[in-house]
Design a protein around this motif. Structure first.
Motif, short mmCIF file in Angstrom:
data_model
loop_
_atom_site.label_atom_id
_atom_site.label_comp_id
_atom_site.label_asym_id
_atom_site.label_seq_id
_atom_site.Cartn_x
_atom_site.Cartn_y
_atom_site.Cartn_z
N ASP A 297 0.95 -12.94 -4.33
CA ASP A 297 0.00 -12.40 -3.37
C ASP A 297 -1.34 -13.07 -3.67
OD1 ASP A 297 -2.09 -10.93 -2.26
OD2 ASP A 297 -1.01 -9.02 -2.37
N CYS B 285 -4.25 -13.29 2.91
CA CYS B 285 -5.10 -12.94 4.04
C CYS B 285 -6.27 -13.92 4.01
CB CYS B 285 -5.57 -11.49 3.96
SG CYS B 285 -6.29 -11.03 2.37
N GLU C 270 0.04 -10.44 -7.94
CA GLU C 270 -1.23 -10.94 -7.41
C GLU C 270 -1.70 -12.09 -8.30
OE1 GLU C 270 -4.26 -7.81 -6.61
OE2 GLU C 270 -2.57 -6.49 -6.97
N ALA D 90 -0.57 -11.23 9.25
CA ALA D 90 -1.50 -10.77 8.21
C ALA D 90 -0.69 -10.60 6.93
CB ALA D 90 -2.13 -9.45 8.64
N LEU D 91 -1.38 -10.33 5.84
CA LEU D 91 -0.72 -10.40 4.53
C LEU D 91 0.50 -9.48 4.41
CD1 LEU D 91 -2.42 -10.70 1.08
CD2 LEU D 91 -0.40 -9.28 1.41
N SER D 92 0.31 -8.19 4.72
CA SER D 92 1.41 -7.25 4.49
C SER D 92 2.61 -7.57 5.37
CB SER D 92 0.93 -5.81 4.73
OG SER D 92 -0.18 -5.53 3.90
N HIS E 5 -6.71 -12.33 -3.27
CA HIS E 5 -7.97 -12.56 -3.99
C HIS E 5 -8.02 -13.93 -4.64
CE1 HIS E 5 -10.20 -8.67 -3.91
NE2 HIS E 5 -9.06 -8.34 -3.34
N TYR F 146 -6.83 -7.60 -7.59
CA TYR F 146 -7.87 -7.13 -6.67
C TYR F 146 -8.87 -6.21 -7.36
CZ TYR F 146 -6.24 -2.29 -6.16
OH TYR F 146 -5.94 -0.98 -6.39
N ASP G 251 0.98 -3.51 -1.15
CA ASP G 251 2.08 -4.29 -1.73
C ASP G 251 3.19 -3.35 -2.22
OD1 ASP G 251 0.13 -6.15 -1.29
OD2 ASP G 251 0.29 -7.13 -3.23
N PHE H 195 -1.67 -3.54 -5.68
CA PHE H 195 -2.40 -3.12 -4.48
C PHE H 195 -1.51 -2.13 -3.71
CE2 PHE H 195 -4.09 -3.75 -0.16
CZ PHE H 195 -5.44 -3.63 -0.41
N TYR I 105 -9.57 -13.15 5.32
CA TYR I 105 -10.89 -12.57 5.60
C TYR I 105 -11.70 -12.37 4.34
CZ TYR I 105 -7.70 -8.63 4.85
OH TYR I 105 -6.70 -7.81 4.36
N LYS I 106 -11.08 -12.57 3.16
CA LYS I 106 -11.83 -12.39 1.91
C LYS I 106 -12.53 -13.72 1.57
CE LYS I 106 -8.89 -8.56 0.61
NZ LYS I 106 -7.62 -8.13 0.02
#
Ligand SMILES: *Cc1c(COP(=O)(O)O)cnc(C)c1O
Length: 403
Positions: A202, A225, A173, A89-91, A205, A177, A121, A118, A227-228
């Motif tokens: 990152d 990630c 980013e 996952a992202l983190s 978004h 976000y 992050d 974020f 899921y967005k």
């Protein structure tokens, strides 16, 4: 009337009357693509029917479950297929990349984050500093928040110049976000290169939202990630990009048995294990098959579309919403925080509505419109795959009824 490009490809949540809601929350959790459900059900059936043999039987067997994801992910982020890998996952991926790239040398110790980073992050950057024996208060720097209307890219570039040779690297980013502002990654990468620092992006978004050109823009790594805007489901399988210049053992990094060539994974002699090609060498564990299947189905929905066309479609919807809300903004009921210049925004609008934000989220939901609230800000994203002008109208109507 601008219809959605692929609404029948999705299952949209239904409201109180049983009809599909105007789902404007793809910046947080995209709705379910039918293809994702079908792919997951397919793997569940294979598990039930094959047990352990599913690892090697089938097309693909589970040991190769992420292979079909490379090319579509590379297309979405503007990379070569061997520069991307679907994992974790992202983190987690940010931690793995900082462990790879954050190498303090003499006065060069710091990592710069973009304005209003974020929370995860910031925490990952700080905890990685502690692992390195650095004081995070000294070694993590955050670019100043630009004044209203100011550019975050400018703020980052100025901070890079001010930090100069104290910087190890920069982590930003690609799309913010909080307010949906797009960052010019190529400009950030050029500014960082000028002071000898690396750049990580990152894409939480950004992926599936705006066109990206990671390879050409010269960033060293990126993490995301799914899921967005990728709609791959809650807790979806994330991903990472590592530029080709760091491949093939050019830089030391964490790696597990999935980071070696498939034929060598069970080899007991570590000296004879060959690394997997490119970014795949950063893998540690065998991948979560059901999440990989969901991601594959989600990516299929993107196949017929270019990211430029999707971005243009989303921006047109966001612009329509902005224009329809101009009166409410002029009356002081809300403030649009997202920049208006076309190159600086995508499909998301962030509206400052004051203390009413959480109540508004609930009221809009009762009216059949799904958005989210962060503090005094309401965020709504207009995804051209499943949203059309009918959703813009529903949103504006419901919002004006609540203000
Ligand atoms: C959503 C988001 C994350 C999520 O991190 P996970 O590790 O996937 O839980 C990280 N960074 C940003 C900027 C985000 O918007």
């Amino acid at each position: 009337m601008t219809p959605a490009l692929a609404r029948p490809a999705f299952v949209l949540p239904t409201g109180e009357g049983g009809s599909p809601m105007s789902y404007l929350c793809g910046h947080s959790l995209g709705p379910m693509p039918r293809a994702a459900r079908a792919r997951v059900e397919h793997e569940l059936a294979r598990w039930a029917g094959l047990g352990v043999h599913g690892h090697v039987e089938g097309d693909p067997g589970w040991i190769d479950i992420v292979a079909p994801l490379q090319a579509p992910l590379a297309r979405l982020v503007g990379a070569e297929p061997d520069e991307v890998v679907a994992m974790n996952a992202l983190s987690v991926n940010l931690q793995l990349m900082l462990a790879t790239f954050h190498r303090p040398r003499g006065r060069r110790r710091r990592v710069l984050l973009g304005p209003r980073p974020f929370p995860s992050d910031l925490r990952v950057a700080a905890s990685n500093c502690r692992l390195l024996g650095l004081d995070p208060d000294e070694a993590v720097v955050v670019a100043e928040t630009p004044p209203p209307g100011g550019s975050a890219t400018d703020a980052i570039v100025q901070a890079i110049a001010a930090q100069g040779e104290q910087l190890c690297g920069v982590c930003v980013e690609a799309v913010a976000y909080l307010d949906g502002e797009r960052i010019d990654l190529a400009r950030v990468a050029a500014a960082a290169a000028a002071v000898g620092a690396w750049v990580g992006a990152d894409l939480a978004h950004a992926i599936g939202h705006v066109p990206l050109h990671l390879h050409a823009s010269g960033v060293d790594f990126a993490v995301w990630c799914s899921y967005k805007y990728l709609n791959a489901g809650p807790g979806a399988l994330g991903g990472a990009f590592v530029h080709r210049r760091h491949h093939g053992g050019a830089i030391a990094h964490a790696s597990g048995w999935w980071g070696v060539e498939r034929a060598d994974r069970f080899g007991w002699d570590p000296a004879r294990q060959r690394s997997a090609p490119g970014a795949q060498a950063w893998q540690l564990s065998n991948p979560p098959v059901l999440q990989a299947a969901a991601l594959r189905g989600a990516l299929e929905v993107f196949e017929p579309h270019t990211m430029q066309a999707l971005c243009d479609g989303g921006r047109a919807l966001a612009r329509a919403a902005r224009e329809a809300l101009a009166g409410a903004a002029a009356d002081g009921h809300l403030e649009v925080l997202t920049p208006a210049a076309p190159e600086r925004h995508g499909q998301m609008l962030a509206l400052r509505v004051g203390a009413a934000a959480t109540g508004l989220e609930t009221a809009l939901r009762h009216a059949g419109v799904v958005v989210d609230a962060r503090g005094d800000i309401v965020r709504a994203a207009f995804c051209p795959l499943y949203n059309g002008l009918d959703d813009v109208r529903a949103f504006v109507h419901a919002l004006e009824g609540c203000l």
